[in-house]
Enzyme design. Sequence first.
Site, PDB file in Angstrom:
ATOM      1  N   HIS A  67       8.631   4.044  -7.582  1.00 27.54           N
ATOM      2  CA  HIS A  67       7.212   3.779  -7.828  1.00 27.54           C
ATOM      3  C   HIS A  67       7.024   3.073  -9.173  1.00 27.54           C
ATOM      4  CE1 HIS A  67       2.871   5.641  -7.724  1.00 27.54           C
ATOM      5  NE2 HIS A  67       2.861   4.319  -7.713  1.00 27.54           N
ATOM      6  N   GLU A  70       8.311  -0.453  -8.978  1.00 25.07           N
ATOM      7  CA  GLU A  70       7.326  -1.290  -8.272  1.00 25.07           C
ATOM      8  C   GLU A  70       6.221  -1.754  -9.220  1.00 25.07           C
ATOM      9  OE1 GLU A  70       3.345  -1.030  -6.919  1.00 25.07           O
ATOM     10  OE2 GLU A  70       4.272   0.697  -5.953  1.00 25.07           O
ATOM     11  N   HIS A  71       5.776  -0.873 -10.096  1.00 28.01           N
ATOM     12  CA  HIS A  71       4.730  -1.223 -11.052  1.00 28.01           C
ATOM     13  C   HIS A  71       5.219  -2.213 -12.108  1.00 28.01           C
ATOM     14  CE1 HIS A  71       1.137   1.628 -10.705  1.00 28.01           C
ATOM     15  NE2 HIS A  71       1.860   1.861  -9.616  1.00 28.01           N
ATOM     16  N   GLU A 143       3.699   1.889 -17.920  1.00 21.40           N
ATOM     17  CA  GLU A 143       3.503   2.130 -16.489  1.00 21.40           C
ATOM     18  C   GLU A 143       4.122   3.430 -16.004  1.00 21.40           C
ATOM     19  OE1 GLU A 143       1.648   0.264 -14.491  1.00 21.40           O
ATOM     20  OE2 GLU A 143       1.164  -1.096 -16.132  1.00 21.40           O
ATOM     21  N   GLU A 162      -1.474   8.649 -12.230  1.00 21.33           N
ATOM     22  CA  GLU A 162      -1.844   8.434 -10.822  1.00 21.33           C
ATOM     23  C   GLU A 162      -1.357   9.584  -9.948  1.00 21.33           C
ATOM     24  OE1 GLU A 162      -0.296   5.458  -7.307  1.00 21.33           O
ATOM     25  OE2 GLU A 162      -0.666   4.563  -9.291  1.00 21.33           O
TER      26      GLU A 162
END
Length: 252
Positions: A67, A70-71, A143, A162
Amino acid sequence: MDFFQGQKGAGFTVLSVDELPDYKAEGILFEHDRTKLRVYFVKCGDQERFFAYTVYTPPENSKGIAHIIEHTVLAGSRRYPVKDPFMLLARNSCNTFLNALTGVDRTYYPAASTVMKDFDNIFAVYTDAVFDPLLREETFMQEGIRLSSEGGLHFEGVVFSEMLGEMAEHEFILSSASTKPLFGDSPYQYESGGDGRDICTLTYEEYREAYRKFYVPGNISLFLYGDMDVWEKLSFLDREYLAGRDGGKRVE
């Protein structure tokens, strides 16, 4: 141009050709001879051109590494070393779709445009991001995860925050508690997006090592759709990214 099994060009070989009558299209599967990267092209007359890179990223823990990668992959690369090329594309291109997604065991980088020049530009930026991202430490800290003393010692990070929010939702708690135990000793027992309690233990070195493991051509596939010269795309891939590298090992 007609395609046929065994056809060679741009460092690739055609593995199969299938008629797709429901889509008034033809599906052609290519494999790069050196690295084994596979490309599936849906050839049709649609002006809505689409591509998606897919990386097989089965989680090995709940630190949310896929994740966070990906960011950060779309936050500057070798040819496009700006701070946030993704947001520049989002604001200044004619895209009809632009995103990056972390799945349960795969990471996706999809985009689309009806304008050929725009499609080529987006494809070039995404390709460089997937194969040659900068992965700066400051981007990882922004991130992913960092320790902040502002307002009292605490953890911060986009993915961390998140996932804390998502994990507090009733549906997430119920779904995780009812499905994760079913998968036993497999990648699906972990939270691919990351568990806040585990994300805060992730190091920059682990993050970099995960990129080196998963983001190799042999573990990546590319989907192309629409009215385009696929040989031009394959030549670009071979010339700029594949001809001089090893394919790496596909993650099992």
